[in-house]
Design a protein around this motif. Structure first.
Motif, PDB file in Angstrom:
ATOM      1  N   ASP A  91     -33.761 -27.942 -14.562  1.00  8.68           N
ATOM      2  CA  ASP A  91     -32.980 -27.048 -13.689  1.00  8.68           C
ATOM      3  C   ASP A  91     -33.884 -25.979 -13.079  1.00  8.68           C
ATOM      4  OD1 ASP A  91     -30.646 -28.423 -14.235  1.00  8.68           O
ATOM      5  OD2 ASP A  91     -29.967 -27.025 -15.803  1.00  8.68           O
ATOM      6  N   ILE A  92     -34.763 -25.419 -13.881  1.00  9.01           N
ATOM      7  CA  ILE A  92     -35.682 -24.375 -13.405  1.00  9.01           C
ATOM      8  C   ILE A  92     -36.648 -24.957 -12.369  1.00  9.01           C
ATOM      9  CG2 ILE A  92     -37.573 -22.842 -14.110  1.00  9.01           C
ATOM     10  CD1 ILE A  92     -36.067 -22.600 -16.848  1.00  9.01           C
ATOM     11  N   PHE A  93     -37.159 -26.144 -12.632  1.00  6.08           N
ATOM     12  CA  PHE A  93     -38.083 -26.808 -11.706  1.00  6.08           C
ATOM     13  C   PHE A  93     -37.398 -27.068 -10.362  1.00  6.08           C
ATOM     14  CE2 PHE A  93     -39.984 -30.875 -10.128  1.00  6.08           C
ATOM     15  CZ  PHE A  93     -41.238 -30.372  -9.817  1.00  6.08           C
ATOM     16  N   ASN A  94     -36.150 -27.563 -10.420  1.00  9.49           N
ATOM     17  CA  ASN A  94     -35.397 -27.835  -9.185  1.00  9.49           C
ATOM     18  C   ASN A  94     -35.101 -26.542  -8.427  1.00  9.49           C
ATOM     19  OD1 ASN A  94     -35.373 -30.603  -9.648  1.00  9.49           O
ATOM     20  ND2 ASN A  94     -33.463 -30.521 -10.816  1.00  9.49           N
ATOM     21  N   ARG A  95     -34.830 -25.463  -9.157  1.00 11.83           N
ATOM     22  CA  ARG A  95     -34.578 -24.156  -8.537  1.00 11.83           C
ATOM     23  C   ARG A  95     -35.846 -23.668  -7.826  1.00 11.83           C
ATOM     24  NH1 ARG A  95     -30.328 -20.228  -8.336  1.00 11.83           N
ATOM     25  NH2 ARG A  95     -31.211 -18.625  -6.970  1.00 11.83           N
ATOM     26  N   MET A  96     -36.966 -23.882  -8.451  1.00 10.87           N
ATOM     27  CA  MET A  96     -38.257 -23.480  -7.874  1.00 10.87           C
ATOM     28  C   MET A  96     -38.463 -24.150  -6.510  1.00 10.87           C
ATOM     29  SD  MET A  96     -42.016 -24.022  -9.635  1.00 10.87           S
ATOM     30  CE  MET A  96     -43.505 -23.268  -8.970  1.00 10.87           C
ATOM     31  N   ILE A  97     -38.193 -25.444  -6.457  1.00 13.51           N
ATOM     32  CA  ILE A  97     -38.362 -26.194  -5.212  1.00 13.51           C
ATOM     33  C   ILE A  97     -37.329 -25.746  -4.176  1.00 13.51           C
ATOM     34  CG2 ILE A  97     -38.233 -28.493  -4.181  1.00 13.51           C
ATOM     35  CD1 ILE A  97     -39.279 -29.559  -6.896  1.00 13.51           C
ATOM     36  N   ALA A  98     -36.098 -25.527  -4.638  1.00  9.45           N
ATOM     37  CA  ALA A  98     -35.030 -25.089  -3.722  1.00  9.45           C
ATOM     38  C   ALA A  98     -35.343 -23.728  -3.118  1.00  9.45           C
ATOM     39  CB  ALA A  98     -33.695 -25.043  -4.461  1.00  9.45           C
ATOM     40  N   ASP A  99     -36.040 -22.881  -3.858  1.00 10.16           N
ATOM     41  CA  ASP A  99     -36.407 -21.545  -3.367  1.00 10.16           C
ATOM     42  C   ASP A  99     -37.637 -21.584  -2.465  1.00 10.16           C
ATOM     43  OD1 ASP A  99     -34.308 -20.491  -4.717  1.00 10.16           O
ATOM     44  OD2 ASP A  99     -35.474 -19.482  -6.269  1.00 10.16           O
ATOM     45  N   GLY A 100     -38.170 -22.790  -2.207  1.00  8.21           N
ATOM     46  CA  GLY A 100     -39.309 -22.917  -1.304  1.00  8.21           C
ATOM     47  C   GLY A 100     -40.641 -22.560  -1.921  1.00  8.21           C
ATOM     48  N   ILE A 101     -40.707 -22.547  -3.254  1.00  9.26           N
ATOM     49  CA  ILE A 101     -41.962 -22.225  -3.942  1.00  9.26           C
ATOM     50  C   ILE A 101     -42.632 -23.530  -4.355  1.00  9.26           C
ATOM     51  CG2 ILE A 101     -42.997 -21.078  -5.936  1.00  9.26           C
ATOM     52  CD1 ILE A 101     -40.672 -19.097  -5.841  1.00  9.26           C
ATOM     53  N   LEU A 102     -43.811 -23.779  -3.813  1.00 13.36           N
ATOM     54  CA  LEU A 102     -44.491 -25.038  -4.083  1.00 13.36           C
ATOM     55  C   LEU A 102     -45.026 -25.084  -5.507  1.00 13.36           C
ATOM     56  CD1 LEU A 102     -46.586 -25.810  -0.861  1.00 13.36           C
ATOM     57  CD2 LEU A 102     -44.603 -27.058  -1.726  1.00 13.36           C
ATOM     58  N   PRO A 103     -44.731 -26.146  -6.227  1.00 14.10           N
ATOM     59  CA  PRO A 103     -45.308 -26.310  -7.565  1.00 14.10           C
ATOM     60  C   PRO A 103     -46.826 -26.453  -7.486  1.00 14.10           C
ATOM     61  CG  PRO A 103     -43.434 -27.778  -7.262  1.00 14.10           C
ATOM     62  CD  PRO A 103     -43.770 -27.223  -5.919  1.00 14.10           C
ATOM     63  N   THR A 104     -47.519 -25.921  -8.459  1.00 14.19           N
ATOM     64  CA  THR A 104     -48.969 -26.062  -8.563  1.00 14.19           C
ATOM     65  C   THR A 104     -49.296 -27.148  -9.585  1.00 14.19           C
ATOM     66  OG1 THR A 104     -49.138 -24.440 -10.343  1.00 14.19           O
ATOM     67  CG2 THR A 104     -49.248 -23.599  -8.067  1.00 14.19           C
ATOM     68  N   GLU A 105     -50.586 -27.378  -9.768  1.00  9.52           N
ATOM     69  CA  GLU A 105     -50.994 -28.351 -10.803  1.00  9.52           C
ATOM     70  C   GLU A 105     -50.484 -27.919 -12.166  1.00  9.52           C
ATOM     71  OE1 GLU A 105     -53.148 -29.423 -14.251  1.00  9.52           O
ATOM     72  OE2 GLU A 105     -53.578 -27.519 -13.231  1.00  9.52           O
ATOM     73  N   ALA A 106     -50.503 -26.611 -12.442  1.00  6.19           N
ATOM     74  CA  ALA A 106     -50.013 -26.107 -13.728  1.00  6.19           C
ATOM     75  C   ALA A 106     -48.523 -26.404 -13.900  1.00  6.19           C
ATOM     76  CB  ALA A 106     -50.273 -24.604 -13.836  1.00  6.19           C
ATOM     77  N   THR A 107     -47.771 -26.281 -12.803  1.00  6.71           N
ATOM     78  CA  THR A 107     -46.335 -26.588 -12.846  1.00  6.71           C
ATOM     79  C   THR A 107     -46.110 -28.047 -13.221  1.00  6.71           C
ATOM     80  OG1 THR A 107     -46.143 -25.136 -10.900  1.00  6.71           O
ATOM     81  CG2 THR A 107     -44.173 -26.319 -11.595  1.00  6.71           C
ATOM     82  N   ILE A 108     -46.811 -28.949 -12.531  1.00 10.31           N
ATOM     83  CA  ILE A 108     -46.614 -30.388 -12.761  1.00 10.31           C
ATOM     84  C   ILE A 108     -47.073 -30.773 -14.161  1.00 10.31           C
ATOM     85  CG2 ILE A 108     -47.188 -32.696 -11.942  1.00 10.31           C
ATOM     86  CD1 ILE A 108     -45.394 -31.050 -10.072  1.00 10.31           C
ATOM     87  N   THR A 109     -48.145 -30.147 -14.625  1.00 10.17           N
ATOM     88  CA  THR A 109     -48.613 -30.443 -15.986  1.00 10.17           C
ATOM     89  C   THR A 109     -47.546 -30.065 -17.012  1.00 10.17           C
ATOM     90  OG1 THR A 109     -50.947 -30.167 -15.385  1.00 10.17           O
ATOM     91  CG2 THR A 109     -50.379 -29.921 -17.709  1.00 10.17           C
ATOM     92  N   SER A 110     -46.955 -28.888 -16.852  1.00  5.24           N
ATOM     93  CA  SER A 110     -45.886 -28.478 -17.771  1.00  5.24           C
ATOM     94  C   SER A 110     -44.690 -29.422 -17.682  1.00  5.24           C
ATOM     95  CB  SER A 110     -45.432 -27.045 -17.457  1.00  5.24           C
ATOM     96  OG  SER A 110     -46.439 -26.106 -17.751  1.00  5.24           O
ATOM     97  N   MET A 111     -44.308 -29.801 -16.457  1.00  5.72           N
ATOM     98  CA  MET A 111     -43.159 -30.688 -16.297  1.00  5.72           C
ATOM     99  C   MET A 111     -43.434 -32.086 -16.850  1.00  5.72           C
ATOM    100  SD  MET A 111     -40.686 -28.979 -15.285  1.00  5.72           S
ATOM    101  CE  MET A 111     -39.622 -30.416 -15.213  1.00  5.72           C
ATOM    102  N   ALA A 112     -44.676 -32.558 -16.702  1.00  5.56           N
ATOM    103  CA  ALA A 112     -45.023 -33.862 -17.259  1.00  5.56           C
ATOM    104  C   ALA A 112     -44.924 -33.832 -18.784  1.00  5.56           C
ATOM    105  CB  ALA A 112     -46.433 -34.257 -16.831  1.00  5.56           C
ATOM    106  N   ARG A 113     -45.358 -32.740 -19.381  1.00  3.42           N
ATOM    107  CA  ARG A 113     -45.256 -32.595 -20.844  1.00  3.42           C
ATOM    108  C   ARG A 113     -43.800 -32.546 -21.287  1.00  3.42           C
ATOM    109  NH1 ARG A 113     -50.002 -27.953 -21.253  1.00  3.42           N
ATOM    110  NH2 ARG A 113     -51.786 -29.408 -21.247  1.00  3.42           N
TER     111      ARG A 113
END
Length: 492
Positions: A83-105
């Motif tokens: 939910d937080i990840f989807n909110r981040m994208i909806a708010d127009g904030i681009l995920p970074t490599e650190a974001t994707i690494t956390s989400m992959a984990r």
């Protein structure tokens, strides 16, 4: 006219965003995921502006909390993370490599975790312009390996390589393990060689995976009964020694033992003598070309090309001597001290050890001019010149390029105590530089005027594959000396 009282300045750090950040940092330090999620929901409700830092902090805390077995409500934490990840994208904030690494984990904790984690990595560059790192691939790769999905694990590794990322021991060990469990003999061989190229010594847990492989029935059947010995030997020579890479040799059960290796490189279990491994022929040529191109860019081109031409006509040397390094050893630099007798001692010792072959001495011409003013020094210099074993580098040149290029190009020993860590060596950026030094560099000491040459070791501490098909794998142990090191010995 009455003056208005001065307005009170707002104290820094009292804005909602700053207060939220401080509270979030406290939760992060304390590993308090529940508190962080409560702060997040309150911030969303209050309309607090959240930044990349805030989102990444919360998602990182989610991923680390899920990896602790004692976290009480993992399903809820996983759902909240998405939910937080989807909110981040909806708010127009681009995920970074650190974001994707956390989400992959985080994704790796779901039943379809491997696919979710890998899909995030595969699409991150196209969707968000973020480039993956080794850590970004880990969750998907380890999930597939743990769950025995070998083919998908290989797909992850292939994607890594296409993005210029090389697996390290944890990743290779996982790929080895799934290959062993799947009975994929060709992949075990492939990853064993990749492990060899990646590390010197392996963790004991990695060695135990290999022990399991060599003890299996599939390993006993893997291989061939006939091969051309000359082809195998030529491949070993081309590779710099220690491996041929042409597949499993022989058939039949393996004898697997924990062994030690003596100072001369002999295995205590099978009596084979291990090789002193060099970089392979291709890397040697690339290394020589790199040194030459950098030298030509920084030296006067005609001077270095003259040296290259000269060296091409005098290619019989087995050792190169960094004359300045030897002559200045333990001398008083303030007085400009240079011991020509030390240099002569090194030259004569190398001559004796090589059954009458003189080494090549590299010296700057400004030093040679000084020696020519002293009759005894002049006699020695002229004797070296008469033998064709002295090359004087011209004014404005850097000796380092000359002796390094000669040693690499001629594939011979290099006598110097220079650690080769200066900026000119950093320019090479070579991942095989340290391996080359270990095989070619000869260090020295003068104890009370007596020369001691420290030759390269008689064998290399690295995974080795012999021409008979046996394997020796060194085990990492920070508490043991070299002679006490355990090796895994596997022989038919």
């Amino acid at each position: 006219m009455a003056m208005e009282p001065p307005r009170k300045k707002k104290k820094k750090g009292h804005a909602p965003e700053a207060q939220f950040r401080r509270a979030l940092d406290t939760c992060s330090r304390n590993g308090d995921l529940a508190g962080a999620l409560e702060l997040y929901r309150a911030a969303i409700s209050d309309g607090t502006h959240l930044t990349t830092y805030h989102f990444n902090n919360i998602l990182h805390l989610c991923s680390t909390s899920l990896e602790t077995l004692h976290y009480p409500d993992k399903p809820s934490a996983i759902d909240s993370s998405f939910d937080i990840f989807n909110r981040m994208i909806a708010d127009g904030i681009l995920p970074t490599e650190a974001t994707i690494t956390s989400m992959a984990r985080i994704a790796a904790h779901r039943s379809e975790g491997g696919d979710l984690a890998f899909d995030l990595v595969k699409t991150m560059k196209e969707k968000y312009g973020a480039s993956p790192k080794l850590r970004t691939y880990g969750p998907g790769l380890f999930w597939y390996c743990k769950n025995g999905d070998a083919d998908k694990a290989y797909d992850v590794e292939k994607h890594m390589v296409l993005n210029g990322i090389s697996p390290e021991e944890p990743e290779i060990a996982a790929l080895l393990d799934v290959s062993v469990r799947s009975g994929r003999e060709e992949k075990v061989y492939e990853y064993l060689l990749k492990l060899r190229g990646s590390v010197g010594c392996v963790a004991r847990s990695t060695a135990e995976i290999l022990e399991k492989w060599f003890g299996s029935e599939i390993a006993a059947e893997a291989g061939r009964l006939e091969w051309d010995v000359r082809v195998i030997r030529d491949a070993i020579t081309m590779n710099g020694g220690g491996w041929h890479g042409l597949g499993w040799l022989g058939k039949g059960k393996w004898r697997v033992s924990w062994a030690s290796v003596g100072s001369e490189g002999r295995c205590s279990c099978c009596s084979e003598v291990l090789a002193c491994v060099d970089i392979d022929q291709k890397d040697t040529e690339m290394f020589a070309d790199s040194v030459a191109s950098l030298a030509l860019a920084r030296e006067t081109c005609s001077n270095f090309r003259n040296f290259q031409d000269w060296l091409g006509k005098h290619a019989g040397f087995e050792a190169i001597v960094d004359g300045a390094n030897v002559g200045l050893y333990q001398q008083n630099f303030a007085d400009g001290g240079f011991s020509l007798s030390q240099l002569d001692a090194v030259v004569n010792e190398l001559y004796k050890r090589s059954q009458g072959k003189w080494p090549l001495i590299i010296l700057h011409n400004k030093r040679v001019r000084v020696f020519m003013e002293n009759p005894s020094d002049k006699e020695l210099i002229e004797a070296w010149r008469a033998k064709g074993v002295l090359y004087t580098t011209p004014s404005g040149s850097n000796d380092d390029w000359y002796w390094l290029y000669a040693a690499v190009k001629l594939k011979c020993l290099l006598v110097t105590n220079d650690e080769m860590r200066d900026h000119i060596f950093e320019l090479l950026g070579s991942n095989f530089f340290s391996k080359w030094k270990g095989r070619h560099q000869v260090k020295y000491t003068f104890a009370k005027g007596v020369l001691v040459l420290h030759m390269p070791p008689s064998y290399s501490v690295v995974i080795q594959e012999s021409e008979t098909g046996s394997w020796h794998v060194p085990i990492y142990d920070k508490n043991s000396g070299e002679l006490q090191r355990d090796w895994l010995c596997a022989k038919r």
